[in-house]
Design an enzyme around this catalytic site. Structure first.
Site, PDB file in Angstrom:
ATOM      1  N   GLY A 261       0.786  -1.236   0.000  1.00 54.36           N
ATOM      2  CA  GLY A 261       0.000   0.000   0.000  1.00 54.36           C
ATOM      3  C   GLY A 261       0.809   1.273   0.000  1.00 54.36           C
TER       4      GLY A 261
ATOM      5  CD  GLU B 184       0.133 -33.866  -0.341  1.00 63.16           C
ATOM      6  OE1 GLU B 184       0.260 -33.097   0.633  1.00 63.16           O
ATOM      7  OE2 GLU B 184       0.837 -33.790  -1.363  1.00 63.16           O
TER       8      GLU B 184
ATOM      9  CG  HIS C  86       3.831 -33.632   3.527  1.00 64.84           C
ATOM     10  ND1 HIS C  86       5.161 -33.399   3.777  1.00 64.84           N
ATOM     11  CD2 HIS C  86       3.729 -33.766   2.176  1.00 64.84           C
ATOM     12  CE1 HIS C  86       5.836 -33.406   2.642  1.00 64.84           C
ATOM     13  NE2 HIS C  86       4.991 -33.633   1.657  1.00 64.84           N
TER      14      HIS C  86
END
Length: 656
Positions: free
Chosen positions: A200, A418, A421
């Site tokens: 910003g 997965e 993990h």
């Protein structure tokens, strides 16, 4: 009036002038009746013609009734003159009309002038100056925005309260300079906004101009750069000259690193265009002549490459860091971007803010936009929390590739990967909680395991980093345990890269190795084109380099073995999680809790329960924290307003 309309009017005027010129030089029309030559001869012989004027082959005459006529000789007629004289016709001779010198020059040069005009027109368009010609090549390209053109205020900027407080003094100074001058204080002549992309910086500069209500010149650093030497310096001079005429005013230079890079690298020499532009900017900002009332605001995300002379006091006196927002800042930014979006009652910005750590303001704006697009695709009238969840998953994990066809064997291997993990991430200490696991291909990944930090992390402990390494190797180890070492796939390439990078930084940069101690061994060499030096000799001996490699290997092997042990001890959870992923494709935090507790897995929950650790109590705590901070800020604001009012009353009394 737009530049296109001005150009159109100009060319219309030129066309009208040319038509008038051609008409003035063309033959005059006297509204005479044209006779054929035979009728003319018959009228002469019948004594019906009073007089004629002969000009070459053109004969103009007046008949007995006063009627004018014109005719043309088809060929030489030796008897015509005798007939005219014998019938008492007055004969006048006129010399043949000759073109004037001006007309002949104009006709001969008109094609060349037309080509030159077209060339000049295209050159003006190529220079992109909106009507600027070749003589204005060195003029500034800064765009002046008046007070009414800038609608952005500090209310449109959220998530960077400290930066807003830093630049608020500029607004106060521009509104009431005497408040600072009576104490001998000088407002900073230059403000450098530093921060990551999307935080910003440009928006904050617009807000300053919108609040101060002063002329605002905006230009990009690349607008000074030109292929001709000296043009950039000329544009800098012209920009400050224009700013002096509109003082007090603000000059905003976006991406100043395009012209403000370090000098003295030995590349280009003293006649380098970029270096001359930088020198002129240094002189204009703080040279022999001052620039009172001109405040320069610049933005960059690469402050390390800027020239030290540009950053010294007197030029850019103040550096304002616009960093990534925290959870409170993200909550405020989301509320700003949700103003123009119809939001459902179930949307809680606190939950979204907690689920988006590390997001910049631009990324949060993109999140709101993606959620609105998801709602529009299903013809909804409002954007609910489900759309925000989908948008967040798309940004963090990538778009779902539902059209991709995976074989059952690949799908099973991805599910075990997965699951490895997720299980290791749940069991190792100080690891971010796992809140979602999916085997739906997203982006370039065949499956994704998502972690959600309980709070924003500023620093990382050694235990946390080692847990990250262990969980990164969990997928590869799960494949190795189930399918054997020879069947391990290449799906863990990114995991290995990240784990190795963390291990190397722990040893060489963060001082987390017991044998090497708190010393830095990695040389972050600057690029020669960015003003840094060239290649440098290694700052370590061969023995030290060998010890570094051994320590990295020790970290990797230790956490690899820990991950192997955890998965071997929880094989039942690994198989159960694989079955759940094959059945549902995506499992959330509550389903993970069931799997880790070795109970029956519940069906997929709504969006609210997919956050796992973000239960209603945690959400309420976040709201309370944000409300406390908001109350503190409100108290500070009230105290400041009361102090300002007392100062104004004292000034009024002193004046009386």
């Amino acid at each position: 009036m737009s530049d296109m309309a001005k150009n159109l009017i100009l060319w219309l005027v030129i066309a009208v002038v040319l038509m008038s010129v051609f008409q003035s030089f063309g033959p005059n029309d006297n509204s005479s009746n044209q006779l054929d030559y035979s009728s003319f001869v018959q009228q002469v012989r019948n004594k019906q013609v009073n007089e004629v004027k002969i000009n070459g082959r053109t004969i103009r005459g007046v008949s007995q009734g006063g009627q004018k006529f014109v005719t043309f000789l088809p060929a030489e007629d030796p008897q015509l003159l005798n007939d005219l004289l014998n019938n008492n016709v007055k004969v006048f001779g006129e010399p043949e009309a000759e073109e004037s010198l001006l007309t002949s020059i104009f006709i001969s040069w008109f094609p060349m002038l037309l080509l030159i005009g077209v060339w000049v027109f295209f050159m003006r368009q190529m220079q992109g100056g909106g009507g600027k010609g070749a003589m204005s090549f060195g003029k500034s390209k800064a765009r002046l925005m008046s007070e009414d053109q800038i609608k952005t205020t500090f209310a449109d900027v959220a998530g960077c309260d400290e930066a807003k407080e830093e630049v608020a003094e500029l607004v106060d100074y521009l509104k009431d300079p005497t408040r600072f001058q009576k104490l001998g204080g000088k407002i900073p002549t230059g403000i450098l906004l530093v921060g990551s992309p999307g935080t910003g910086k440009t928006l904050l500069a617009k807000a300053i101009a919108g609040e101060a209500k002063v002329p605002f010149f905006t230009i990009s650093g690349s607008d000074f750069v030109e292929m001709f030497v000296g043009v950039g310096a000329s544009r800098v001079r012209d920009m400050f000259e224009q700013a002096k005429k509109s003082s007090p005013c603000i000059i905003f230079i976006d991406e100043i690193d395009a012209v403000g890079r370090k000098r003295g690298s030995g590349m280009g020499g003293g006649h380098d265009e970029r270096e001359q532009t930088l020198n002129q900017m240094l002189v204009e900002m703080d040279g022999f002549e001052g620039n009172e009332g001109i405040i320069v605001i610049a933005a960059t995300n690469r402050p390390d490459v800027l020239d030290p002379a540009l950053l010294r006091p007197g030029r850019f006196d103040r550096q304002v860091t616009v960093g990534l927002p925290d959870i409170r800042g993200r909550d405020q930014i989301l509320k700003v971007h949700m103003r123009k979006v119809p939001i459902s009652d179930d949307v809680e910005t606190v939950l979204i803010a907690r689920g988006t750590p590390g997001f910049s303001g631009a990324e949060l704006a993109n999140l709101v936009n993606e959620a609105a697009l998801f709602a529009a695709r299903t013809n909804k009238r409002t954007v609910s929390m489900a759309e925000f969840e989908k948008a967040k998953d798309k940004i963090l994990m990538g778009a779902e590739r539902k059209s991709m066809v995976m074989s059952e064997e690949e799908k099973t291997m991805t599910a075990y990967h997965e699951a490895g993990h997720a299980i290791v991430g749940r069991l190792v200490p100080e690891h971010d909680p796992v809140y979602k696991v999916s085997i739906i291909p997203r982006g370039r990944a065949l499956g994704v395991t998502m972690y959600l930090p309980e709070q924003d992390r500023v620093s990382h402990s050694k235990r946390h980093l080692e847990s990250m390494i262990s969980s990164l190797y969990g997928g590869r180890i799960a494949e190795e345990i189930i399918f054997g070492k020879d069947a391990v796939s290449t799906g863990a390439s990114n995991d290995i890269e990240r784990a190795t990078d963390i291990s190397r930084k722990m040893v060489t940069q963060w001082g987390l190795s017991e044998k090497l101690g708190p010393m830095k061994f990695a040389d972050e060499q600057g690029e020669v084109f960015l003003g840094g030096g060239g290649s440098q000799a290694a700052s370590m001996s061969a023995d030290t380099a060998k010890l570094i490699d051994e320590e990295i290997r020790h970290l990797v092997d230790t956490n690899y073995q820990r991950s192997y042990k955890l998965l071997s001890e929880n094989m039942d959870i690994l198989h159960a999680m694989k079955d759940a992923l094959m059945k549902y494709e995506t499992i959330d935090a509550k389903q993970l809790d069931d799997l880790m507790a070795r109970v029956e897995v519940r069906p997929p929950a709504d969006w609210g329960e997919s956050y796992g650790t973000l239960d209603k109590d945690a959400s309420q705590e976040s709201k309370i924290d944000i409300e406390k901070k908001s109350n503190i800020d409100l108290e500070k604001k009230n105290v400041k307003e009361s102090e300002d009012n007392s100062e104004k009353e004292n000034d009024k009394k002193d004046t009386e």
